[in-house]
Scaffold this active site. Structure first.
Site, PDB file in Angstrom:
ATOM      1  N   GLU A   1       0.931  -0.957   0.082  1.00  0.00           N
ATOM      2  CA  GLU A   1      -0.089   0.070   0.098  1.00  0.00           C
ATOM      3  C   GLU A   1       0.891   1.268  -0.089  1.00  0.00           C
ATOM      4  OE1 GLU A   1      -2.845  -0.518  -0.905  1.00  0.00           O
ATOM      5  OE2 GLU A   1      -3.372  -2.216  -0.145  1.00  0.00           O
TER       6      GLU A   1
HETATM    7  C1  LIG Z   1       3.700  -9.689   0.086  1.00  0.00           C
HETATM    8  C2  LIG Z   1       3.040  -8.545  -1.095  1.00  0.00           C
HETATM    9  C3  LIG Z   1       1.783  -8.657  -0.973  1.00  0.00           C
HETATM   10  C4  LIG Z   1       1.164  -7.526  -1.935  1.00  0.00           C
HETATM   11  N1  LIG Z   1      -0.176  -7.368  -2.249  1.00  0.00           N
HETATM   12  C5  LIG Z   1      -0.496  -6.518  -3.098  1.00  0.00           C
HETATM   13  C6  LIG Z   1      -2.069  -6.468  -3.504  1.00  0.00           C
HETATM   14  O1  LIG Z   1      -2.826  -7.242  -3.121  1.00  0.00           O
HETATM   15  N2  LIG Z   1      -2.244  -5.501  -4.331  1.00  0.00           N
HETATM   16  C7  LIG Z   1      -1.223  -4.714  -5.067  1.00  0.00           C
HETATM   17  O2  LIG Z   1      -1.879  -3.855  -5.768  1.00  0.00           O
HETATM   18  N3  LIG Z   1      -0.158  -4.825  -4.579  1.00  0.00           N
HETATM   19  C8  LIG Z   1       0.380  -5.499  -3.932  1.00  0.00           C
HETATM   20  N4  LIG Z   1       1.878  -5.748  -3.398  1.00  0.00           N
HETATM   21  C9  LIG Z   1       2.742  -4.668  -4.317  1.00  0.00           C
HETATM   22  C10 LIG Z   1       3.170  -3.584  -3.448  1.00  0.00           C
HETATM   23  O3  LIG Z   1       2.039  -2.731  -3.197  1.00  0.00           O
HETATM   24  C11 LIG Z   1       4.323  -3.068  -3.929  1.00  0.00           C
HETATM   25  O4  LIG Z   1       5.376  -4.010  -3.808  1.00  0.00           O
HETATM   26  C12 LIG Z   1       4.680  -1.602  -3.240  1.00  0.00           C
HETATM   27  O5  LIG Z   1       3.818  -0.551  -3.581  1.00  0.00           O
HETATM   28  C13 LIG Z   1       6.147  -1.196  -3.668  1.00  0.00           C
HETATM   29  O6  LIG Z   1       6.083  -1.086  -5.095  1.00  0.00           O
HETATM   30  P1  LIG Z   1       7.451  -1.832  -5.944  1.00  0.00           P
HETATM   31  O7  LIG Z   1       7.606  -3.114  -5.442  1.00  0.00           O
HETATM   32  O8  LIG Z   1       7.145  -1.485  -7.196  1.00  0.00           O
HETATM   33  O9  LIG Z   1       8.681  -1.319  -5.131  1.00  0.00           O
HETATM   34  P2  LIG Z   1       9.478   0.060  -6.218  1.00  0.00           P
HETATM   35  O10 LIG Z   1       8.511   0.971  -6.580  1.00  0.00           O
HETATM   36  O11 LIG Z   1      10.316  -0.511  -7.051  1.00  0.00           O
HETATM   37  O12 LIG Z   1      10.415   0.706  -4.797  1.00  0.00           O
HETATM   38  C14 LIG Z   1      11.486  -0.018  -4.516  1.00  0.00           C
HETATM   39  C15 LIG Z   1      12.409   1.187  -3.565  1.00  0.00           C
HETATM   40  O13 LIG Z   1      12.442   2.487  -4.182  1.00  0.00           O
HETATM   41  C16 LIG Z   1      11.567   3.470  -3.293  1.00  0.00           C
HETATM   42  N5  LIG Z   1      11.217   4.320  -4.359  1.00  0.00           N
HETATM   43  C17 LIG Z   1      10.438   4.201  -5.512  1.00  0.00           C
HETATM   44  N6  LIG Z   1       9.941   5.080  -5.913  1.00  0.00           N
HETATM   45  C18 LIG Z   1      10.104   6.507  -5.323  1.00  0.00           C
HETATM   46  C19 LIG Z   1      10.086   7.652  -5.110  1.00  0.00           C
HETATM   47  N7  LIG Z   1       9.413   8.251  -6.295  1.00  0.00           N
HETATM   48  N8  LIG Z   1      10.608   8.242  -4.174  1.00  0.00           N
HETATM   49  C20 LIG Z   1      11.327   7.578  -3.313  1.00  0.00           C
HETATM   50  N9  LIG Z   1      11.583   6.404  -3.263  1.00  0.00           N
HETATM   51  C21 LIG Z   1      10.971   5.581  -4.171  1.00  0.00           C
HETATM   52  C22 LIG Z   1      10.750   2.548  -2.581  1.00  0.00           C
HETATM   53  O14 LIG Z   1      10.383   3.362  -1.366  1.00  0.00           O
HETATM   54  C23 LIG Z   1      11.535   1.386  -2.330  1.00  0.00           C
HETATM   55  O15 LIG Z   1      12.222   1.429  -1.215  1.00  0.00           O
HETATM   56  C24 LIG Z   1       2.185  -6.577  -2.558  1.00  0.00           C
HETATM   57  C25 LIG Z   1       3.424  -6.786  -2.512  1.00  0.00           C
HETATM   58  C26 LIG Z   1       4.085  -7.543  -1.518  1.00  0.00           C
HETATM   59  C27 LIG Z   1       5.553  -7.680  -1.367  1.00  0.00           C
END
Ligand SMILES: Cc1cc2nc3c(=O)[nH]c(=O)nc-3n(C[C@H](O)[C@H](O)[C@H](O)COP(=O)(O)OP(=O)(O)OC[C@H]3O[C@@H](n4cnc5c(N)ncnc54)[C@H](O)[C@@H]3O)c2cc1C
Length: 304
Positions: free
Chosen positions: A148
């Protein structure tokens, strides 16, 4: 929809932290190791006698209670934003709730990770043994800071939308500032921990951070966003500290009436701990945000 999901994950963090705390207290009462430094026992006793174990348990407890109070205040604002008969009051409560959501998601989940980690620490080597259950809390807490929207995404929302664009801290908090909680102000202020020094220093640190971030968000965005997560932690700890100060005043009043004495004494002790060990870190966070911004981006990308 995102606000509801983020608020819900923040509450997950609070629930998990409470469970990790209860688990750690039970272990600390049971595990026997070393004689207490104050000589209160003739031989080795339960580790809850050791001051550092009590520091860890108090940290877990104070963080959890502060974040829980914050979530309840935000939930009440959400209700008022939807059900209050006065449109202006509804609007003010909606602004306040929206300012609080990234704090509740970001602070409560990062706090739950710290609390669960302390829970493992209280268990010592047994924290690594799956049967104790302590490590499970730590593993479960880690996902809360990611899904989230990661903590940084909550902080971006706080900096970009709620501070730079909306002037959030002032507009959102102003109706509440003009209506202090029952019992606050006047002679009662003297009852705040340390004569109110930690709340006053925390508030000033927050004002300085808001000024810096609002000013830098257009002219030097890297500097503003370099401090985004520390700013979220500062704002969250200050808002939670405000609730703990309210709790302290209410608990002292109830204690004076002889109501639920043990509970009120515990609440008062926890509120004082919050001021002396958590809220007092606000000026350091301010320094990181305002004075340390350049250090975050000083290292060239190719030097990592
Ligand atoms: C167990 C699990 C369950 C999940 N369940 C759901 C679900 O039910 N529905 C759903 O839609 N999603 C789900 N997710 C997805 C989850 O919401 C995302 O993994 C999360 O929002 C982070 O996005 P990302 O993985 O693309 O990471 P990234 O966006 O690639 O982030 C990687 C790192 O970069 C940083 N970062 C990225 N962009 C910025 C920025 N603009 N400024 C500063 N820092 C930044 C982040 O803080 C993080 O430290 C789930 C994930 C997991 C692991």
């Amino acid at each position: 929809m995102m606000n509801a999901a983020r608020f819900g994950v923040g509450v997950q963090g609070i629930a998990l932290a409470e469970r990790a705390y209860q688990h750690a207290v039970a272990y600390a009462r049971d595990r026997v190791q070393s004689r207490p430094v104050d000589g209160s026992l003739p031989a080795a006793g339960a580790i809850i006698h050791h001051p550092d174990v009590r520091r860890m348990l108090m940290t877990m407890r104070a963080h959890t209670e502060g974040c829980r109070a914050l979530a309840l205040v935000a939930a009440a604002a959400f209700d008022a934003a939807h059900a209050h008969p006065d449109a202006e009051v509804r609007k003010q409560n909606q602004a306040f709730y929206e300012f609080m959501v990234p704090l509740i998601k970001g602070l409560s989940t990062e706090m739950s990770l710290d609390v669960a980690s302390l829970g493992v620490q209280v268990h010592g080597g047994m924290g690594y043994i799956e049967e104790t259950g302590a490590a499970q809390y730590l593993r479960d807490a880690k996902i809360l800071t990611i899904y989230e929207g990661t903590t940084a995404i909550q902080a971006n929302d706080l900096v970009g939308r709620k501070t730079a664009r909306d002037g959030g801290p002032w507009r959102a908090a102003s109706p509440r500032r003009s209506r202090p909680p029952k019992g606050a102000g006047g002679p009662r202020q003297r009852r705040l921990p340390g004569d109110g020094a930690a709340p006053a220093a925390g508030r000033q640190a927050f004002v300085d951070a808001v000024d810096f971030i609002a000013g830098a968000s257009r002219s030097n965005p890297n500097a503003a966003y370099a401090g985004s997560v520390p700013y979220l932690m500062l704002a969250g700890n200050l808002m939670a500290g405000w609730q703990m100060a309210r709790a302290l005043i209410a608990a002292e009043d109830r204690l004076a009436e002889g109501v639920e004495v043990a509970f009120m004494q515990a609440k008062i002790a926890t509120c004082h701990f919050y001021a002396d060990h958590i809220l007092n870190k606000a000026p350091g966070l301010r320094d990181s945000i305002v004075d340390g911004a350049d250090a975050v981006t000083a290292l060239a990308l190719e030097s990592f």
